[in-house]
Design an enzyme around this catalytic site. Structure first.
Site, PDB file in Angstrom:
ATOM      1  N   LYS A 126       5.869   7.010 -19.133  1.00 13.71           N
ATOM      2  CA  LYS A 126       6.486   6.006 -20.011  1.00 13.71           C
ATOM      3  C   LYS A 126       5.603   4.763 -20.120  1.00 13.71           C
ATOM      4  O   LYS A 126       5.312   4.276 -21.214  1.00 13.71           O
ATOM      5  CB  LYS A 126       7.866   5.639 -19.437  1.00 13.71           C
ATOM      6  CG  LYS A 126       8.666   4.563 -20.150  1.00 13.71           C
ATOM      7  CD  LYS A 126       8.348   3.152 -19.728  1.00 13.71           C
ATOM      8  CE  LYS A 126       8.508   2.811 -18.296  1.00 13.71           C
ATOM      9  NZ  LYS A 126       9.847   2.718 -17.777  1.00 13.71           N
ATOM     10  N   CYS A 138       8.744   6.685 -15.150  1.00  7.88           N
ATOM     11  CA  CYS A 138       7.971   5.432 -15.174  1.00  7.88           C
ATOM     12  C   CYS A 138       6.495   5.595 -15.560  1.00  7.88           C
ATOM     13  O   CYS A 138       5.992   4.826 -16.381  1.00  7.88           O
ATOM     14  CB  CYS A 138       7.982   4.754 -13.808  1.00  7.88           C
ATOM     15  SG  CYS A 138       9.463   4.993 -12.859  1.00  7.88           S
ATOM     16  N   HIS A 170      -1.987 -22.720 -17.192  1.00  5.90           N
ATOM     17  CA  HIS A 170      -2.013 -22.897 -18.633  1.00  5.90           C
ATOM     18  C   HIS A 170      -3.220 -22.209 -19.251  1.00  5.90           C
ATOM     19  O   HIS A 170      -4.310 -22.307 -18.692  1.00  5.90           O
ATOM     20  CB  HIS A 170      -2.064 -24.407 -18.943  1.00  5.90           C
ATOM     21  CG  HIS A 170      -1.860 -24.696 -20.398  1.00  5.90           C
ATOM     22  ND1 HIS A 170      -0.675 -24.437 -21.038  1.00  5.90           N
ATOM     23  CD2 HIS A 170      -2.710 -25.213 -21.320  1.00  5.90           C
ATOM     24  CE1 HIS A 170      -0.790 -24.792 -22.307  1.00  5.90           C
ATOM     25  NE2 HIS A 170      -2.013 -25.246 -22.509  1.00  5.90           N
ATOM     26  N   CYS A 223      10.031   9.712 -11.648  1.00  6.08           N
ATOM     27  CA  CYS A 223       9.152   8.572 -11.936  1.00  6.08           C
ATOM     28  C   CYS A 223       7.739   9.019 -12.310  1.00  6.08           C
ATOM     29  O   CYS A 223       7.204   8.643 -13.346  1.00  6.08           O
ATOM     30  CB  CYS A 223       9.116   7.636 -10.726  1.00  6.08           C
ATOM     31  SG  CYS A 223       7.900   6.337 -10.886  1.00  6.08           S
ATOM     32  N   GLU A 227       4.252 -19.868 -17.277  1.00  5.08           N
ATOM     33  CA  GLU A 227       4.347 -21.313 -17.029  1.00  5.08           C
ATOM     34  C   GLU A 227       5.599 -21.911 -17.669  1.00  5.08           C
ATOM     35  O   GLU A 227       6.029 -23.003 -17.301  1.00  5.08           O
ATOM     36  CB  GLU A 227       3.103 -22.051 -17.520  1.00  5.08           C
ATOM     37  CG  GLU A 227       2.990 -22.117 -19.030  1.00  5.08           C
ATOM     38  CD  GLU A 227       1.834 -22.994 -19.520  1.00  5.08           C
ATOM     39  OE1 GLU A 227       1.568 -24.046 -18.908  1.00  5.08           O
ATOM     40  OE2 GLU A 227       1.205 -22.602 -20.523  1.00  5.08           O
ATOM     41  N   GLU A 284      13.275   2.073 -24.411  1.00  2.00           N
ATOM     42  CA  GLU A 284      11.844   2.178 -24.080  1.00  2.00           C
ATOM     43  C   GLU A 284      11.172   3.257 -24.937  1.00  2.00           C
ATOM     44  O   GLU A 284      10.098   3.038 -25.501  1.00  2.00           O
ATOM     45  CB  GLU A 284      11.667   2.481 -22.590  1.00  2.00           C
ATOM     46  CG  GLU A 284      12.030   1.294 -21.702  1.00  2.00           C
ATOM     47  CD  GLU A 284      11.863   1.570 -20.225  1.00  2.00           C
ATOM     48  OE1 GLU A 284      11.789   2.748 -19.839  1.00  2.00           O
ATOM     49  OE2 GLU A 284      11.807   0.587 -19.454  1.00  2.00           O
ATOM     50  N   TYR A 323      18.030   1.675 -20.958  1.00  2.00           N
ATOM     51  CA  TYR A 323      16.599   1.678 -20.623  1.00  2.00           C
ATOM     52  C   TYR A 323      15.800   2.785 -21.325  1.00  2.00           C
ATOM     53  O   TYR A 323      14.854   2.528 -22.034  1.00  2.00           O
ATOM     54  CB  TYR A 323      16.435   2.033 -19.150  1.00  2.00           C
ATOM     55  CG  TYR A 323      16.447   1.005 -18.093  1.00  2.00           C
ATOM     56  CD1 TYR A 323      15.324   0.245 -17.801  1.00  2.00           C
ATOM     57  CD2 TYR A 323      17.565   0.854 -17.286  1.00  2.00           C
ATOM     58  CE1 TYR A 323      15.320  -0.632 -16.739  1.00  2.00           C
ATOM     59  CE2 TYR A 323      17.576  -0.021 -16.222  1.00  2.00           C
ATOM     60  CZ  TYR A 323      16.447  -0.764 -15.944  1.00  2.00           C
ATOM     61  OH  TYR A 323      16.445  -1.614 -14.891  1.00  2.00           O
TER      62      TYR A 323
HETATM   63  P1  NAP Z   1      22.189   4.738 -18.698  1.00  2.00           P
HETATM   64  O1  NAP Z   1      21.724   3.437 -18.203  1.00  2.00           O
HETATM   65  O2  NAP Z   1      23.268   5.473 -17.996  1.00  2.00           O
HETATM   66  O3  NAP Z   1      22.611   4.545 -20.247  1.00  2.00           O
HETATM   67  C1  NAP Z   1      23.129   5.588 -21.015  1.00  2.00           C
HETATM   68  C2  NAP Z   1      23.145   5.176 -22.488  1.00  2.00           C
HETATM   69  O4  NAP Z   1      23.599   6.275 -23.260  1.00  2.00           O
HETATM   70  C3  NAP Z   1      24.094   4.026 -22.758  1.00  2.00           C
HETATM   71  O5  NAP Z   1      23.556   3.253 -23.804  1.00  2.00           O
HETATM   72  C4  NAP Z   1      25.376   4.775 -23.206  1.00  2.00           C
HETATM   73  O6  NAP Z   1      26.186   3.997 -24.059  1.00  2.00           O
HETATM   74  C5  NAP Z   1      24.771   5.908 -23.985  1.00  2.00           C
HETATM   75  N1  NAP Z   1      25.676   7.051 -24.070  1.00  2.00           N
HETATM   76  C6  NAP Z   1      26.267   7.696 -23.046  1.00  2.00           C
HETATM   77  N2  NAP Z   1      27.000   8.719 -23.503  1.00  2.00           N
HETATM   78  C7  NAP Z   1      26.890   8.717 -24.858  1.00  2.00           C
HETATM   79  C8  NAP Z   1      27.407   9.517 -25.897  1.00  2.00           C
HETATM   80  N3  NAP Z   1      28.218  10.528 -25.639  1.00  2.00           N
HETATM   81  N4  NAP Z   1      27.050   9.241 -27.169  1.00  2.00           N
HETATM   82  C9  NAP Z   1      26.237   8.206 -27.431  1.00  2.00           C
HETATM   83  N5  NAP Z   1      25.705   7.406 -26.505  1.00  2.00           N
HETATM   84  C10 NAP Z   1      26.030   7.658 -25.221  1.00  2.00           C
HETATM   85  O7  NAP Z   1      21.015   5.796 -18.783  1.00  2.00           O
HETATM   86  P2  NAP Z   1      19.441   5.759 -18.931  1.00  2.00           P
HETATM   87  O8  NAP Z   1      18.959   4.822 -19.976  1.00  2.00           O
HETATM   88  O9  NAP Z   1      19.104   7.201 -19.069  1.00  2.00           O
HETATM   89  O10 NAP Z   1      18.899   5.235 -17.542  1.00  2.00           O
HETATM   90  C11 NAP Z   1      19.163   6.007 -16.346  1.00  2.00           C
HETATM   91  C12 NAP Z   1      18.690   5.259 -15.131  1.00  2.00           C
HETATM   92  O11 NAP Z   1      17.268   5.293 -15.098  1.00  2.00           O
HETATM   93  C13 NAP Z   1      19.115   3.806 -15.132  1.00  2.00           C
HETATM   94  O12 NAP Z   1      20.083   3.613 -14.130  1.00  2.00           O
HETATM   95  C14 NAP Z   1      17.861   3.046 -14.833  1.00  2.00           C
HETATM   96  O13 NAP Z   1      17.995   2.325 -13.631  1.00  2.00           O
HETATM   97  C15 NAP Z   1      16.759   4.063 -14.678  1.00  2.00           C
HETATM   98  N6  NAP Z   1      15.612   3.669 -15.535  1.00  2.00           N
HETATM   99  C16 NAP Z   1      14.855   2.607 -15.200  1.00  2.00           C
HETATM  100  C17 NAP Z   1      13.795   2.214 -16.015  1.00  2.00           C
HETATM  101  C18 NAP Z   1      12.942   1.033 -15.650  1.00  2.00           C
HETATM  102  O14 NAP Z   1      12.978   0.602 -14.506  1.00  2.00           O
HETATM  103  N7  NAP Z   1      12.176   0.477 -16.589  1.00  2.00           N
HETATM  104  C19 NAP Z   1      13.540   2.906 -17.180  1.00  2.00           C
HETATM  105  C20 NAP Z   1      14.332   3.980 -17.500  1.00  2.00           C
HETATM  106  C21 NAP Z   1      15.375   4.359 -16.672  1.00  2.00           C
HETATM  107  P3  NAP Z   1      27.403   3.095 -23.529  1.00  2.00           P
HETATM  108  O15 NAP Z   1      26.822   1.754 -23.185  1.00  2.00           O
HETATM  109  O16 NAP Z   1      28.332   3.070 -24.687  1.00  2.00           O
HETATM  110  O17 NAP Z   1      27.981   3.783 -22.330  1.00  2.00           O
END
Ligand code: NAP
Length: 468
Positions: free
Chosen positions: A38, A35, A443, A30, A448, A175, A171
């Site tokens: 980012k 976080c 407002h 984070c 709201e 992002e 995510y």
């Molecule tokens: P994730 O939620 O596990 O998503 C992985 C992404 O990669 C999915 O879109 C998946 O597609 C794709 N993918 C996986 N294997 C692939 C492949 N071989 N070829 C192409 N695409 C592939 O991972 P993440 O975005 O890294 O997030 C990780 C964790 O960090 C999350 O659980 C989240 O809670 C946390 N996070 C939170 C925030 C926040 O609070 N704002 C921000 C960033 C991260 P499919 O849908 O087809 O599987």
């Protein structure tokens, strides 16, 4: 992330924090590569949009505006460094010994900690807390480890990444795509299946559309199969070959940078858990725990992203860890409540949600029991700026058979993070549609909109806004 060791000496209890990876500073993903940097890059992108809007509000500037990646990353890394220092101080103030070493269990109640110079120290403890988190995953295709970067690299990249291919659609991917596009870079997102898997899919598509408005290009239903270096440099040039997930079609593209955001692997392996019998899920590599964050070995606890079936979010880990410490050493009983955890996708237009998606609500409840209220809305700040009047969207899902309780809250709009936090507290208090109607709005704000929701999806009425 850390493994915490607790030991008692002469009746006085003390805590030792052993970091698992000495390459990452205090604060874990984070603070260092998640976080915090980012959100600051997100802010950099928002400032760019504010500059564009500002002309409509009378600001005149003649000199050319451009963004300097190096200035931004240096400032952000300085801030991250100050947080690392602050955490170190805080540990010192609480008399927590900080050991910067790689930890692994060698036998029951005993870990080996190896520091950067290869020196080994052994620690024993009555209880252990594992909070080793996750690390970005690679694809295992030709050229990925050699030429691609992950989010661990992006925030301290010493040069502007240029035209970027983001692989993944959750995510991290969206992002990063959002702020890179907001900084003026050409961004393509390669989507294997859907956007934001697990999220409300109507909202996910709206997030995608808002990114497209910013100029992000989506390459849907493709996966990369090979990355070749065409030219070295900072950035260089890379050719990516991708194949369709639906047929034999292949496409090629040339980018300066390829950012892999295809998920994260748990760091539960290689820390000797098998030596003491801590159960790790074969499928996910994560650690199952009971409702008091206890693993299959009673003296070993775990919190954070490494947990099986719990949201991988920093505030969840912090809350679980705080309550665990209180239960273990403070005589308290409160357990971490993992229900209705709010979360926000920090794309330039933020998406905040709490509770169920429409898809999940339809699985959990009978379809007849659900009522969805929704509207498009036009933030007042967007009117003069002449920004699109039908992009921002608010939706709640209510359970008609439970007093119209709000079981799903969704907003796509500016500052959705700030808005969602307050409504999440209201949902903890049992928010109903009537309570929202009884609440007087502030407002003119975006929040709201939830106090005046009238149109149900079932009524099928037009929720488009007019103007500009
Ligand atoms: P994730 O939620 O596990 O998503 C992985 C992404 O990669 C999915 O879109 C998946 O597609 C794709 N993918 C996986 N294997 C692939 C492949 N071989 N070829 C192409 N695409 C592939 O991972 P993440 O975005 O890294 O997030 C990780 C964790 O960090 C999350 O659980 C989240 O809670 C946390 N996070 C939170 C925030 C926040 O609070 N704002 C921000 C960033 C991260 P499919 O849908 O087809 O599987």
């Amino acid at each position: 992330m850390s493994i915490t060791k607790e030991h008692c000496a002469k009746g006085k209890s003390s805590t030792t924090r052993v970091s698992q990876h000495f390459c990452q500073s205090l604060g874990g993903t984070c603070v260092n590569v998640g976080c915090i940097p980012k959100k600051l890059m997100h802010q950099a992108a928002l400032l760019g949009q504010a500059l564009i809007d500002s002309r409509k509000f009378g600001w005149e500037y003649s000199h050319q505006v451009k963004h300097n990646w190096e200035t931004m990353t240096e400032a952000i890394q300085n801030h991250v460094g100050s947080l690392n220092w602050g955490y170190r101080q805080a540990l010192r103030e609480k008399a927590v010994a900080y050991v910067n070493s790689y930890a692994e269990f060698v036998e029951h109640h005993k870990i080996k900690a190896t520091n950067g110079k290869g020196q080994e120290t052994y620690y024993t403890a009555a209880k252990f807390v594992i909070a080793t988190g996750e690390r970005p995953r690679y694809l295992g295709i030709q050229g990925d480890k050699e030429y691609c970067i992950t989010s661990d690299d992006l925030f301290s990249l010493p040069y502007c990444p240029g035209a970027t291919l983001v692989v993944g659609a959750s995510y991290v991917a969206l992002e990063c795509a959002g702020f890179l596009a907001g900084l003026g870079l050409a961004v393509t997102v390669m989507v294997r299946s859907v956007l934001l898997r697990g999220f409300d899919q109507e909202m996910a598509e709206r997030v995608g559309a808002s990114l497209q408005q910013l100029g992000v290009r989506f390459l849907r239903k493709f996966v990369p199969v090979e990355v070749q270096q065409l030219e070295k440099g900072s950035p260089g040039r890379l050719k990516v070959v991708a194949k369709s997930t639906e047929g034999a079609e292949t496409v090629e593209g040339v980018y300066n940078t390829v950012l892999l955001a295809v998920g994260r692997d748990s760091s539960a392996r290689n820390i000797g858990l098998e030596k003491i019998g801590v159960r790790v899920s074969e499928k996910t590599g994560r650690i199952p725990v009971n409702d008091v964050e206890q693993t299959s070995v009673p003296y070993v606890y775990a919190v954070g992203d490494i947990l099986e079936g719990r949201p991988a979010l920093t505030p969840v880990a912090v809350q679980a860890g705080k309550l665990l410490a209180r239960r273990l050493f403070g005589g308290r009983l409160e357990k971490c409540d993992y229900v209705n955890v709010p979360t926000v996708v920090f794309t330039p237009l933020e998406y905040g949600c709490c509770g169920y998606s429409e898809e999940k609500a339809a699985q959990v409840y009978q379809k007849e029991s659900l009522e969805v209220y929704h509207t498009l809305f036009w933030p007042v700040e967007w009117t003069v700026a002449c920004r699109d009047n039908n992009t921002c969207y608010a939706k709640i899902i209510c359970n008609k058979f439970d007093n119209d309780r709000v079981i799903g809250f969704h907003i796509l709009g500016p500052n959705a993070g700030e808005i969602t936090q307050g409504f999440a507290a209201a949902m903890k208090c049992g928010l109903t549609k009537q309570l929202l109607d009884d609440t007087i709005g502030i407002h003119p704000t975006c929040g709201e909109v939830f106090t005046t929701l009238e149109v149900t999806k079932s009524a099928g009425l037009d929720v488009a806004q007019k103007g500009c």
